[in-house]
Scaffold this active site. Structure first.
Site, PDB file in Angstrom:
ATOM      1  N   ILE A  13       0.841  -1.209   0.000  1.00 40.19           N
ATOM      2  CA  ILE A  13       0.000   0.000   0.000  1.00 40.19           C
ATOM      3  C   ILE A  13       0.874   1.256   0.000  1.00 40.19           C
ATOM      4  CG2 ILE A  13      -1.782   1.281   1.267  1.00 40.19           C
ATOM      5  CD1 ILE A  13      -2.865  -1.460   2.222  1.00 40.19           C
ATOM      6  N   LEU A  34      12.478  -2.937   4.991  1.00 40.32           N
ATOM      7  CA  LEU A  34      12.457  -3.968   3.935  1.00 40.32           C
ATOM      8  C   LEU A  34      12.229  -5.375   4.497  1.00 40.32           C
ATOM      9  CD1 LEU A  34      15.293  -2.680   1.554  1.00 40.32           C
ATOM     10  CD2 LEU A  34      12.862  -2.113   1.540  1.00 40.32           C
ATOM     11  N   ILE A  55      11.222   1.517  12.140  1.00 38.62           N
ATOM     12  CA  ILE A  55      10.600   2.576  12.944  1.00 38.62           C
ATOM     13  C   ILE A  55      10.820   2.345  14.437  1.00 38.62           C
ATOM     14  CG2 ILE A  55       8.863   3.228  11.234  1.00 38.62           C
ATOM     15  CD1 ILE A  55       6.789   1.615  12.966  1.00 38.62           C
ATOM     16  N   ALA A  78       4.300  -1.859   9.520  1.00 42.13           N
ATOM     17  CA  ALA A  78       3.729  -2.789  10.496  1.00 42.13           C
ATOM     18  C   ALA A  78       4.229  -4.205  10.245  1.00 42.13           C
ATOM     19  CB  ALA A  78       2.206  -2.788  10.393  1.00 42.13           C
ATOM     20  N   TYR A 146      -1.728  -9.147  16.704  1.00 41.65           N
ATOM     21  CA  TYR A 146      -1.818  -8.133  15.638  1.00 41.65           C
ATOM     22  C   TYR A 146      -3.018  -7.207  15.860  1.00 41.65           C
ATOM     23  CZ  TYR A 146      -2.773  -6.342  10.922  1.00 41.65           C
ATOM     24  OH  TYR A 146      -3.047  -5.534   9.855  1.00 41.65           O
ATOM     25  N   VAL A 190      -5.243 -13.205  -0.408  1.00 38.81           N
ATOM     26  CA  VAL A 190      -5.593 -14.355  -1.242  1.00 38.81           C
ATOM     27  C   VAL A 190      -5.505 -14.027  -2.737  1.00 38.81           C
ATOM     28  CG1 VAL A 190      -8.103 -13.931  -1.168  1.00 38.81           C
ATOM     29  CG2 VAL A 190      -7.233 -16.246  -1.492  1.00 38.81           C
ATOM     30  N   ILE A 206      -7.993 -23.770  -2.040  1.00 39.22           N
ATOM     31  CA  ILE A 206      -9.127 -23.076  -1.413  1.00 39.22           C
ATOM     32  C   ILE A 206      -9.333 -23.692  -0.037  1.00 39.22           C
ATOM     33  CG2 ILE A 206     -11.634 -22.746  -1.454  1.00 39.22           C
ATOM     34  CD1 ILE A 206     -11.552 -22.337  -4.376  1.00 39.22           C
ATOM     35  N   ARG A 214     -15.471 -11.786   1.315  1.00 34.38           N
ATOM     36  CA  ARG A 214     -14.698 -10.669   1.857  1.00 34.38           C
ATOM     37  C   ARG A 214     -15.090  -9.390   1.116  1.00 34.38           C
ATOM     38  NH1 ARG A 214     -13.876 -14.188   4.925  1.00 34.38           N
ATOM     39  NH2 ARG A 214     -11.920 -14.934   5.797  1.00 34.38           N
TER      40      ARG A 214
HETATM   41  C1  UD2 Z   1      -7.540 -10.456   6.393  1.00 38.07           C
HETATM   42  C2  UD2 Z   1      -6.157  -9.887   6.580  1.00 38.07           C
HETATM   43  C3  UD2 Z   1      -5.650 -10.221   7.949  1.00 38.07           C
HETATM   44  C4  UD2 Z   1      -6.636  -9.781   9.008  1.00 38.07           C
HETATM   45  C5  UD2 Z   1      -8.010 -10.409   8.723  1.00 38.07           C
HETATM   46  C6  UD2 Z   1      -9.054  -9.871   9.672  1.00 38.07           C
HETATM   47  C7  UD2 Z   1      -5.039  -9.805   4.429  1.00 38.07           C
HETATM   48  C8  UD2 Z   1      -4.003 -10.440   3.571  1.00 38.07           C
HETATM   49  N1  UD2 Z   1      -5.243 -10.437   5.597  1.00 38.07           N
HETATM   50  O1  UD2 Z   1      -7.467 -11.872   6.443  1.00 38.07           O
HETATM   51  O2  UD2 Z   1      -4.411  -9.562   8.148  1.00 38.07           O
HETATM   52  O3  UD2 Z   1      -6.715  -8.378   9.002  1.00 38.07           O
HETATM   53  O4  UD2 Z   1      -8.430 -10.037   7.401  1.00 38.07           O
HETATM   54  O5  UD2 Z   1     -10.290 -10.486   9.442  1.00 38.07           O
HETATM   55  O6  UD2 Z   1      -5.621  -8.783   4.121  1.00 38.07           O
HETATM   56  N2  UD2 Z   1      -7.560 -18.376   1.324  1.00 38.07           N
HETATM   57  C9  UD2 Z   1      -7.571 -19.486   0.506  1.00 38.07           C
HETATM   58  N3  UD2 Z   1      -6.407 -19.836  -0.124  1.00 38.07           N
HETATM   59  C10 UD2 Z   1      -5.242 -19.147   0.052  1.00 38.07           C
HETATM   60  C11 UD2 Z   1      -5.246 -18.013   0.896  1.00 38.07           C
HETATM   61  C12 UD2 Z   1      -6.424 -17.655   1.513  1.00 38.07           C
HETATM   62  O7  UD2 Z   1      -8.599 -20.153   0.360  1.00 38.07           O
HETATM   63  O8  UD2 Z   1      -4.228 -19.527  -0.539  1.00 38.07           O
HETATM   64  C13 UD2 Z   1      -8.830 -17.970   1.955  1.00 38.07           C
HETATM   65  C14 UD2 Z   1      -8.696 -17.736   3.446  1.00 38.07           C
HETATM   66  O9  UD2 Z   1      -8.842 -18.934   4.173  1.00 38.07           O
HETATM   67  C15 UD2 Z   1      -9.837 -16.747   3.671  1.00 38.07           C
HETATM   68  C16 UD2 Z   1      -9.892 -15.944   2.363  1.00 38.07           C
HETATM   69  O10 UD2 Z   1      -9.212 -16.730   1.395  1.00 38.07           O
HETATM   70  O11 UD2 Z   1     -11.049 -17.411   3.857  1.00 38.07           O
HETATM   71  C17 UD2 Z   1      -9.207 -14.595   2.466  1.00 38.07           C
HETATM   72  O12 UD2 Z   1      -7.919 -14.807   3.002  1.00 38.07           O
HETATM   73  P1  UD2 Z   1      -6.858 -13.621   3.214  1.00 38.07           P
HETATM   74  O13 UD2 Z   1      -5.709 -14.218   3.942  1.00 38.07           O
HETATM   75  O14 UD2 Z   1      -6.589 -12.927   1.941  1.00 38.07           O
HETATM   76  O15 UD2 Z   1      -7.628 -12.565   4.100  1.00 38.07           O
HETATM   77  P2  UD2 Z   1      -8.406 -12.701   5.499  1.00 38.07           P
HETATM   78  O16 UD2 Z   1      -9.708 -12.013   5.301  1.00 38.07           O
HETATM   79  O17 UD2 Z   1      -8.438 -14.083   6.008  1.00 38.07           O
END
Ligand code: UD2
Length: 309
Positions: A13, A34, A55, A78, A146, A190, A206, A214
């Protein structure tokens, strides 16, 4: 044109924000160790000064702030991974909370008056609360190191704004995606993992039935929101969701992306991740009252991402 500090400016970002602000003529200083970001993400421009630094070096940060008297400060550095925070709770705390409070203190005690300081928190603060859509006044339930640190730091910004009349504001990112998102960890966004699988023809796992949804928000909409809250409004001491207000299931993402890339994805179904939430969608009404309007649909965002790589 303004002097801007971006911590975490080599990350996904932060580097996209730097690129946009450079295009608008601003002078950008980036501090990034980095650990997650990449040097090649940093725009090659005379308008950028880059410090490869953490930081958590409080003395360095204070001197930088005093010497430069930045007008706008984006606190994006972060430990950005929930999984990492579970492995390293104390280090996460030092970066995500303590280092940021030192920055706020350096601003306060040196009498600095930036026009805006923005801290990026996360939808993670809502935890597994069921209320949908998630509004800024919804109950929070931080359940990982976190999320705890992100929420606490949010409160510090809000409290500093109120106590010391400083122009501090906080945002909660939902599922941001787009160019330069790093797919290297299984806990990366994802869509970045999916993009890499599509590119390389490798397997995409998946977790669960794929019906989890999401609020996926494309990076350019996120940048619009960040600019609105800093340059474009005088809000302070407040918290805003950054999302689209729409939910999309993972299965829908896979189907749409296959059409765009004109390639079949090699999908394997796995058990759901422990603690994975089923539905996450934000209300963005509060941001819309300031004039925000997300422009990029998931299909448009995936198209742009695919064209970029
Ligand atoms: C997001 C944030 C996390 C936290 C969380 C709070 C990101 C990368 N992560 O997690 O830091 O803030 O929200 O709710 O923004 N999945 C698959 N296959 C993969 C990877 C993921 O199926 O290879 C699924 C995963 O199990 C989930 C969905 O995809 O159901 C989204 O996963 P994610 O890691 O991108 O984001 P999330 O919402 O779990």
């Amino acid at each position: 044109m303004s002097k801007v500090l971006i911590t975490g400016g080599a990350g996904f970002i932060g580097s996209n924000l730097a690129e946009r602000l450079i295009g608008e003529g601003h002078q950008i200083t980036i501090v990034d160790d980095l650990s997650m970001g990449l040097k090649e993400n940093i725009p090659d421009s005379k308008q950028v000064t880059f410090y490869e630094h953490s930081i958590i070096d409080h003395g360095f940060m204070e001197k930088l702030l005093v010497d430069n008297d930045f007008e706008y400060i984006f606190l994006l550095a972060a430990v950005a991974s929930v999984a990492d925070s579970i492995e390293r709770p104390l280090y996460t705390h030092e970066v995500n909370q303590e280092a940021n409070i030192y920055i706020l203190e350096a601003i306060r005690t040196n009498g600095l008056k930036p026009k805006k300081v923005l801290f990026s928190s996360s939808a993670a603060v809502y935890g597994n609360e069921q209320e949908l859509p998630k509004r800024e006044i919804s109950k929070v339930s931080p359940i990982t190191p976190y999320a705890i640190d992100e929420f606490a730091t949010e409160r510090y910004l809000v409290t500093y704004a109120n106590l010391y009349k400083l122009n501090f504001v906080t945002v909660r990112f939902f599922n941001v995606y787009g160019p330069r998102q790093n797919p290297k960890s299984p806990y990366s966004g994802v869509i970045s993992i999916l993009t890499e699988a599509l590119q390389k023809g490798t397997e995409f796992k998946i977790f669960g039935d794929g019906e989890q949804s999401r609020d996926f928000v494309y990076i350019s909409d996120v940048l619009d929101a960040l600019e609105l809250l800093t340059f474009g409004s005088n809000v302070k001491g407040d918290v805003f969701n950054i999302a689209t207000g729409h939910e999309t299931s993972l299965n829908q993402i896979v189907r749409t992306y296959q059409k765009i890339a004109q390639t079949d994805i090699n999908v394997s179904m796995q058990d759901a991740r422990t603690g994975d939430i089923k539905v996450s969608v934000a209300s963005v009404d509060k941001l819309k009252e300031l004039g925000y309007m997300p422009k990029i649909s998931v299909s448009e965002g995936l198209t742009r991402y695919w064209q970029y790589i």
